[in-house]
Design a protein around this motif. Structure first.
Motif, mmCIF file in Angstrom:
data_model
loop_
_atom_site.group_PDB
_atom_site.id
_atom_site.type_symbol
_atom_site.label_atom_id
_atom_site.label_comp_id
_atom_site.label_asym_id
_atom_site.label_seq_id
_atom_site.Cartn_x
_atom_site.Cartn_y
_atom_site.Cartn_z
ATOM 1 N N ARG A 313 0.865 -1.178 0.000
ATOM 2 C CA ARG A 313 0.000 0.000 0.000
ATOM 3 C C ARG A 313 0.901 1.228 0.000
ATOM 4 N N PRO A 314 0.463 2.328 -0.600
ATOM 5 C CA PRO A 314 1.352 3.485 -0.742
ATOM 6 C C PRO A 314 1.669 4.136 0.608
ATOM 7 N N GLU A 315 2.894 4.617 0.709
ATOM 8 C CA GLU A 315 3.362 5.288 1.920
ATOM 9 C C GLU A 315 3.336 6.796 1.696
ATOM 10 N N ALA A 316 2.618 7.507 2.546
ATOM 11 C CA ALA A 316 2.495 8.958 2.396
ATOM 12 C C ALA A 316 3.826 9.640 2.653
ATOM 13 N N GLY A 317 4.163 10.588 1.783
ATOM 14 C CA GLY A 317 5.394 11.342 1.933
ATOM 15 C C GLY A 317 5.129 12.826 1.835
ATOM 16 N N PRO A 318 6.178 13.625 1.724
ATOM 17 C CA PRO A 318 5.996 15.075 1.645
ATOM 18 C C PRO A 318 5.380 15.494 0.315
ATOM 19 N N ASP A 319 4.750 16.655 0.315
ATOM 20 C CA ASP A 319 4.228 17.270 -0.906
ATOM 21 C C ASP A 319 3.176 16.411 -1.602
ATOM 22 N N GLY A 320 2.453 15.601 -0.829
ATOM 23 C CA GLY A 320 1.347 14.834 -1.388
ATOM 24 C C GLY A 320 1.726 13.557 -2.101
ATOM 25 N N GLU A 321 3.015 13.226 -2.153
ATOM 26 C CA GLU A 321 3.425 12.014 -2.858
ATOM 27 C C GLU A 321 3.155 10.775 -2.009
ATOM 28 N N GLU A 322 2.624 9.716 -2.654
ATOM 29 C CA GLU A 322 2.404 8.425 -2.010
ATOM 30 C C GLU A 322 3.252 7.394 -2.750
ATOM 31 N N LEU A 323 4.257 6.856 -2.063
ATOM 32 C CA LEU A 323 5.266 6.009 -2.696
ATOM 33 C C LEU A 323 4.940 4.533 -2.530
ATOM 34 N N TYR A 324 5.053 3.782 -3.640
ATOM 35 C CA TYR A 324 4.994 2.324 -3.602
ATOM 36 C C TYR A 324 6.440 1.825 -3.510
ATOM 37 N N ALA A 325 6.889 1.558 -2.310
ATOM 38 C CA ALA A 325 8.294 1.226 -2.075
ATOM 39 C C ALA A 325 8.641 -0.138 -2.674
ATOM 40 N N ALA A 326 9.766 -0.191 -3.374
ATOM 41 C CA ALA A 326 10.225 -1.438 -3.985
ATOM 42 C C ALA A 326 11.750 -1.481 -3.937
#
Length: 405
Positions: A313-326
């Protein structure tokens, strides 16, 4: 003129593609033919095109003319003078083959070996089309069914035994008698090496049993049996149905993802998603396909390790970005959920980017020299070279594909 450009993309009409999912996304009329994949990138098989004032040009040609300017010196140094990832919208209306991808060392060795033996790149028995690995990730845009990694052998034995098919009993016994690696390897090898008429009869009996058991939702593995029965409708008698029963069945909800590393057997069964992968076409198949299956090479590449498929599931980051970590550097995938009146999200320069709108409207603007603007609707995408800093606003969802900085 700004280097940010709308991508002119290609839809691949593979037989397993959905008739309606991509047209629904784009707001176009279905053609009556399968539309399987919408490609965004510089893969030579179907490169996207951009127009910087002199007519559309393939993106791979544009990048080759100035790799450092388009990709950034860091990306060129690490991955070479080509875009290291390929982004797709994937629409599965029928199952894709059960398959596995090599790691980087295996891909280099396999490609060199087949080149030395003079096997044409387009030969049906060719395994390695290039010298690169192909890790990949799929993010569901709709409910999405797939297979990912091996089940625990004891659980696979329980699922298969419950079908009540006598000719499957030897596989059940192996799964219960041996350590994980040996059990999974021996059963997969036995399925792939079985006499064709005999395994087709076994698959037919297993399919009928799966269809019957799936009718009662309280039955253990009911949703799994339903998935196998549906796959068998497209591939009746295919031994890949039994191979699939060794794998975890996963049903992703919109926004959830799977990462698929080297050696992990997997298949996509049904649904619409955003897929990203390293820029490679190396696939070894083990079922649900009329294509070539190289059993010895497949068994050498597969990692016979059971485990949880690991829904991301996406991880919330700065500036509205949601990262799918891989755990991969060749690609980095994230998502922006845009809302009217919100501050712009700023995408820094330094790496090549592809931006894909999957719902609503996204407004892109180059910050600084060039002052370019672009509006994207669902299914539309843009290429942003490494030299440009960009902001995005709007009311919708945008996926950002780039490399790990």
């Amino acid at each position: 003129m700004t280097g940010m450009n709308r991508l002119i993309t290609t839809i691949r009409p593979y037989a397993w593609g959905s008739l309606t999912a991509i047209p629904d996304l784009l707001g176009t009329e279905p053609t009556g033919e399968p539309q399987a994949e919408l490609w965004m990138g510089a893969h030579p098989g179907a490169p996207s095109r951009i127009d910087r004032g002199n007519g559309p040009e393939p993106l791979d040609v544009v990048i080759a003319a100035d790799p450092a300017g388009e990709l950034g010196e860091s990306s060129v140094k690490r991955f070479g003078p080509t875009l290291p990832f390929l982004l797709k919208v994937l629409a599965a209306g029928a199952p894709l083959s059960v398959q596995v991808h090599p790691d980087l060392a295996q891909a280099k060795a396999g490609f060199a070996d087949e080149e030395a033996r003079g096997i044409p790149l387009d030969a049906p028995e060719r395994n390695y089309k290039d010298a690169n690995h192909k890790p990949e990730m799929i993010v569901a845009l709709s409910e999405f069914d797939g297979l990912c990694g091996f089940r625990d052998p004891a659980q696979a034995a329980e699922l298969i035994e419950a079908l009540g098919v006598d000719t499957l009993t030897p596989y059940v016994d192996i799964l219960r008698a041996h350590p994980e690696d040996r059990a999974l390897r021996e059963v997969l090898a036995a399925v792939l090496g079985a006499e064709p008429h005999a395994i087709a009869a076994t698959v037919h009996a297993a399919t009928e049993a799966a269809r019957r058991l799936s009718a009662d939702p309280t039955t253990p593995f009911a949703s799994d049996y339903a998935a196998y029965a549906k796959a068998a409708h497209s591939f009746p008698g295919d031994r890949g149905i039994i191979a699939a029963m060794l794998l975890n069945h996963v049903r992703l909800q919109p926004g959830e993802a799977l990462y698929l590393g080297a050696g992990v057997p997997h298949a996509y069964l049904d649904g619409l998603g955003v897929e990203i992968m390293a820029n490679s076409d190396n696939v070894l198949r083990c079922g649900l396909t009329p294509k070539h299956i190289d059993v010895p090479e497949l068994l050498r590449i597969v990692r016979f390790e059971a485990g949880d498929p690991g829904v991301l599931r996406p991880e919330a980051g700065p500036d509205g970005e949601e990262l799918y970590a891989a755990p991969i550097d060749e690609f980095r995938l994230s998502r922006y959920s845009l809302a009217p009146g919100s501050d712009p999200s700023v995408l820094e320069a330094g790496t090549p980017q592809i931006l894909l709108c999957t719902s609503g409207i996204a407004h892109l603007e180059t910050i600084g020299a060039g002052n370019g603007t672009l509006t994207l609707g669902p299914g539309e995408s843009a290429y942003v070279p490494a030299t440009e800093r960009t902001s995005i606003t709007g009311n919708g969802t945008v996926f950002r594909a780039t490399v790990t900085a």
